[in-house]
Design a protein around this motif. Structure first.
Motif, mmCIF file in Angstrom:
data_model
loop_
_atom_site.group_PDB
_atom_site.id
_atom_site.type_symbol
_atom_site.label_atom_id
_atom_site.label_comp_id
_atom_site.label_asym_id
_atom_site.label_seq_id
_atom_site.Cartn_x
_atom_site.Cartn_y
_atom_site.Cartn_z
ATOM 1 N N MET A 53 0.829 -1.187 0.000
ATOM 2 C CA MET A 53 0.000 0.000 0.000
ATOM 3 C C MET A 53 0.869 1.245 0.000
ATOM 4 O O MET A 53 1.901 1.293 0.653
ATOM 5 C CB MET A 53 -0.868 0.052 1.254
ATOM 6 N N ALA A 54 0.411 2.206 -0.718
ATOM 7 C CA ALA A 54 1.134 3.484 -0.776
ATOM 8 C C ALA A 54 0.765 4.327 0.435
ATOM 9 O O ALA A 54 -0.375 4.349 0.878
ATOM 10 C CB ALA A 54 0.781 4.219 -2.060
ATOM 11 N N THR A 55 1.748 4.992 0.967
ATOM 12 C CA THR A 55 1.476 5.864 2.106
ATOM 13 C C THR A 55 1.040 7.232 1.597
ATOM 14 O O THR A 55 1.566 7.743 0.608
ATOM 15 C CB THR A 55 2.735 6.030 2.982
ATOM 16 N N ALA A 56 0.088 7.827 2.274
ATOM 17 C CA ALA A 56 -0.421 9.130 1.877
ATOM 18 C C ALA A 56 0.530 10.214 2.356
ATOM 19 O O ALA A 56 1.101 10.126 3.434
ATOM 20 C CB ALA A 56 -1.807 9.353 2.471
ATOM 21 N N LYS A 57 0.700 11.235 1.501
ATOM 22 C CA LYS A 57 1.557 12.344 1.898
ATOM 23 C C LYS A 57 0.846 13.180 2.944
ATOM 24 O O LYS A 57 -0.344 13.441 2.836
ATOM 25 C CB LYS A 57 1.874 13.227 0.685
ATOM 26 N N LYS A 58 1.598 13.587 3.944
ATOM 27 C CA LYS A 58 1.043 14.420 4.998
ATOM 28 C C LYS A 58 1.013 15.861 4.510
ATOM 29 O O LYS A 58 1.966 16.337 3.900
ATOM 30 C CB LYS A 58 1.903 14.298 6.254
#
Length: 140
Positions: free
Chosen positions: A1-6
């Protein structure tokens, strides 16, 4: 899964003031007409210096890249120009929101720069003129 940018934190008023004032100091570099690799590197170095100044006094400890600061400055000027244009519109209605301190500073630094203005949704009443090309051969 790709991590979402903060999402980055909002700019503080102090950061905005330092950004605008620092831009004013390096303005002679940004407004040059030169478009060489050396000039581009000089502009990037100037933005890096601005980023160092903003990051040195950041109260929240949020580190900004020079690209973020460049985009923020562009957005401040764009918003200020939009508000200025909205203030010139006629037709009644509520008054547009006033310019923020950062927008006023940014506009004062951009005095004399070309601005494309016109009537939104308007059109010209005359036929467009065809572009003139230099002819290499003389026709008799």
């Amino acid at each position: 899964m790709a991590t979402a940018k903060k999402r980055a934190a909002f700019f503080s008023p102090l950061e905005l003031e330092i950004l605008i004032r620092s831009y004013g100091e390096f303005q002679h570099i940004f407004k040059r007409k030169c478009n060489t690799a050396a000039a581009a590197k000089e502009r990037e170095t100037a933005w890096e210096n601005i980023a160092a100044r903003v990051n040195a006094c950041n109260p929240a400890g949020e580190k900004r890249t020079w690209q973020q600061l460049k985009m923020k400055y562009k957005n401040i000027v764009q918003t200020a120009n939009r508000k200025k244009a909205d203030a010139r519109k006629t037709g009644g209605g509520p008054a547009p929101p006033p310019l923020t301190e950062a927008e006023e500073l940014a506009l004062s630094q951009n005095v004399g720069r070309p601005v494309a203005e016109g009537i939104p949704g308007g059109s010209s009443s005359s036929e467009p003129t065809p572009p003139r090309h230099k002819c290499l051969y003389k026709i008799f």
